[in-house]
Scaffold this active site. Structure first.
Site, PDB file in Angstrom:
ATOM      1  N   ALA A  11       0.808  -1.225   0.000  1.00  0.00           N
ATOM      2  CA  ALA A  11       0.000   0.000   0.000  1.00  0.00           C
ATOM      3  C   ALA A  11       0.842   1.277   0.000  1.00  0.00           C
ATOM      4  O   ALA A  11       0.312   2.376  -0.172  1.00  0.00           O
ATOM      5  CB  ALA A  11      -0.927  -0.008   1.212  1.00  0.00           C
ATOM      6  N   ASP A  20       2.451  -9.804  -9.061  1.00  0.00           N
ATOM      7  CA  ASP A  20       2.575 -10.450 -10.379  1.00  0.00           C
ATOM      8  C   ASP A  20       2.118  -9.502 -11.485  1.00  0.00           C
ATOM      9  O   ASP A  20       2.706  -9.455 -12.564  1.00  0.00           O
ATOM     10  CB  ASP A  20       1.755 -11.748 -10.411  1.00  0.00           C
ATOM     11  CG  ASP A  20       2.251 -12.750  -9.381  1.00  0.00           C
ATOM     12  OD1 ASP A  20       3.465 -12.763  -9.101  1.00  0.00           O
ATOM     13  OD2 ASP A  20       1.432 -13.525  -8.841  1.00  0.00           O
TER      14      ASP A  20
HETATM   15  N1  LIG Z   1      -3.380  -1.479  -0.874  1.00  0.00           N
HETATM   16  C1  LIG Z   1      -2.855  -1.120  -2.066  1.00  0.00           C
HETATM   17  N2  LIG Z   1      -3.231   0.022  -2.665  1.00  0.00           N
HETATM   18  C2  LIG Z   1      -2.740   0.404  -3.857  1.00  0.00           C
HETATM   19  N3  LIG Z   1      -1.817  -0.315  -4.540  1.00  0.00           N
HETATM   20  C3  LIG Z   1      -1.394  -1.467  -3.983  1.00  0.00           C
HETATM   21  C4  LIG Z   1      -1.885  -1.935  -2.727  1.00  0.00           C
HETATM   22  N4  LIG Z   1      -1.280  -3.119  -2.445  1.00  0.00           N
HETATM   23  C5  LIG Z   1      -0.445  -3.367  -3.471  1.00  0.00           C
HETATM   24  N5  LIG Z   1      -0.505  -2.382  -4.397  1.00  0.00           N
HETATM   25  C6  LIG Z   1       0.281  -2.281  -5.642  1.00  0.00           C
HETATM   26  O1  LIG Z   1       0.784  -3.565  -5.971  1.00  0.00           O
HETATM   27  C7  LIG Z   1       2.227  -3.563  -5.918  1.00  0.00           C
HETATM   28  C8  LIG Z   1       2.703  -4.908  -5.460  1.00  0.00           C
HETATM   29  O2  LIG Z   1       2.244  -5.164  -4.161  1.00  0.00           O
HETATM   30  P1  LIG Z   1       3.126  -5.926  -3.058  1.00  0.00           P
HETATM   31  O3  LIG Z   1       4.338  -5.116  -2.746  1.00  0.00           O
HETATM   32  O4  LIG Z   1       2.225  -6.274  -1.941  1.00  0.00           O
HETATM   33  O5  LIG Z   1       3.598  -7.205  -3.884  1.00  0.00           O
HETATM   34  P2  LIG Z   1       3.715  -8.744  -3.460  1.00  0.00           P
HETATM   35  O6  LIG Z   1       4.058  -8.857  -2.016  1.00  0.00           O
HETATM   36  O7  LIG Z   1       4.661  -9.357  -4.438  1.00  0.00           O
HETATM   37  O8  LIG Z   1       2.226  -9.220  -3.742  1.00  0.00           O
HETATM   38  P3  LIG Z   1       1.591 -10.634  -4.122  1.00  0.00           P
HETATM   39  O9  LIG Z   1       2.550 -11.683  -3.633  1.00  0.00           O
HETATM   40  O10 LIG Z   1       0.260 -10.607  -3.418  1.00  0.00           O
HETATM   41  O11 LIG Z   1       1.428 -10.641  -5.606  1.00  0.00           O
HETATM   42  C9  LIG Z   1       2.557  -2.403  -4.994  1.00  0.00           C
HETATM   43  O12 LIG Z   1       3.888  -1.957  -5.193  1.00  0.00           O
HETATM   44  C10 LIG Z   1       1.507  -1.374  -5.417  1.00  0.00           C
HETATM   45  O13 LIG Z   1       1.870  -0.787  -6.647  1.00  0.00           O
END
Ligand SMILES: Nc1ncnc2c1ncn2[C@@H]1O[C@H](COP(=O)(O)OP(=O)(O)OP(=O)(O)O)[C@@H](O)[C@H]1O
Length: 319
Positions: A240, A271
């Site tokens: 976020a 992803d």
């Molecule tokens: N609550 C949110 N609001 C807006 N954008 C979000 C939010 N959560 C994630 N994102 C977007 O998605 C991107 C990837 O999220 P995150 O860093 O949680 O990746 P991750 O841990 O690899 O996720 P996952 O394993 O669930 O695919 C963030 O950098 C942001 O751009």
């Protein structure tokens, strides 16, 4: 007609079997689920679908595709394997380089979701994904004409390491998303074109406490560490909070996550980011800031929808 840039994803394919329950079962307890669903997953397949959907229009005719997407990996000789291949095709991913291994089982994730809290418990059986090793997979992944190879760590590490080395020898760019995080040998970082990590992965691979990533100075220090180890472009996704980036020329910054959106389910957010960013890598005139901003926008759509591959937007939904 000009040839389309080609992205290959070498990685995992799983079927998620998801049961929604009123509470997690106790040892010996038999519980009736309130609902059940079967859905295609695996980080490799999810990122292939992200590249596929984000490079073409849902209506298929209005906007021509912007890239050719291929997936390399392994499934079992069972109905789940067949389902995964046809699912990839439906999202514009060419599955013909995926190996169906006789007598093997397709990778399965058994997921139990406690409905009142949303807390899940997952048992992963990698099965065919663990058999994804040997020169055959590397040759397919680095087929002539490949512009970018994307990998994660849900297949054997020795395959990822060998493919990375061979790609560098052949001058093919590699985008590594080291999830789930495992320590990597130092030579992986040397000359690695793109490293995309989330906070957990950044702290494990960067060998720092996760609290270090709370400030922009901390993010800068960790990113600099990866650049010093030889990575050309470093991206840290921050949920976020947004995304931090740095390239080897020193260009850096924090892109804030989209504000004022209703977050429904963050599955596949990372992803989606990888897929949208990858399309910019092969699109010509790569600019890390632009690629990160587009990735951030695309994943903001994913988090507003339920599901994994279903929630990833098509090209015409982000343009
Ligand atoms: N609550 C949110 N609001 C807006 N954008 C979000 C939010 N959560 C994630 N994102 C977007 O998605 C991107 C990837 O999220 P995150 O860093 O949680 O990746 P991750 O841990 O690899 O996720 P996952 O394993 O669930 O695919 C963030 O950098 C942001 O751009």
């Amino acid at each position: 007609m000009a040839t389309l840039p080609k992205i290959t994803i070498l990685g995992s394919l799983n079927i998620d079997l998801v049961s929604y329950v009123p509470h997690h079962p106790l040892p010996g307890e038999t519980l009736s689920a309130t609902s059940f669903k079967v859905s295609p997953g695996g980080k490799g397949a999810n990122q292939a679908v992200a590249c596929g959907k984000l490079s073409r229009s849902s209506s298929s005719s209005s906007i021509p595709p912007s890239a050719q997407i291929k997936m390399v990996g392994a499934v079992g000789s069972d109905t789940y394997g067949t389902l995964l291949l046809s699912n990839l095709s439906s999202y514009g991913v060419d599955p013909t380089l995926i190996t169906s291994i006789p007598n093997a089982k397709t990778g399965i994730a058994i997921i139990i979701v406690d409905e009142p809290t949303g807390e899940n418990r997952i048992v992963l059986s990698a099965e065919a994904n663990n058999l994804c090793s040997g020169q055959e997979f590397i040759e397919k992944a680095l087929e002539k004409g490949t512009d970018l190879l994307i990998m994660q760590l849900e297949i054997p590490m020795e395959t990822v390491l060998a493919a990375t080395e061979e790609a560098k020898r052949r001058g093919i760019k590699v985008l590594l998303n080291p999830a789930p995080a495992k320590k990597l040998p130092e030579e992986v970082y040397q000359g690695l074109a793109h490293l995309i990590v989330n906070e957990t992965e950044a702290s494990i691979l960067g060998e720092v406490d996760e609290r270090e990533l709370d400030t922009e100075e901390g993010l800068e220090r960790v990113s600099e560490g990866f650049i010093k180890r030889g990575v050309e472009n470093v991206v840290i996704t921050l949920g976020a909070r947004g995304v931090y980036y740095m390239d080897k020329s020193g260009k850096k910054g924090l892109v804030e996550a989209e504000k004022g959106i209703k977050v429904v389910d963050t599955t596949a957010a990372g992803d989606t980011f990888v897929g949208r960013y990858a399309l910019d890598v092969v699109g010509g005139g790569f600019d890390i800031e632009v690629a990160v901003k587009k990735g951030n926008k695309a994943s903001a759509i994913t988090v507003q929808r339920a599901g994994a591959q279903d929630s990833i937007p098509w090209k015409d939904e982000v343009e």
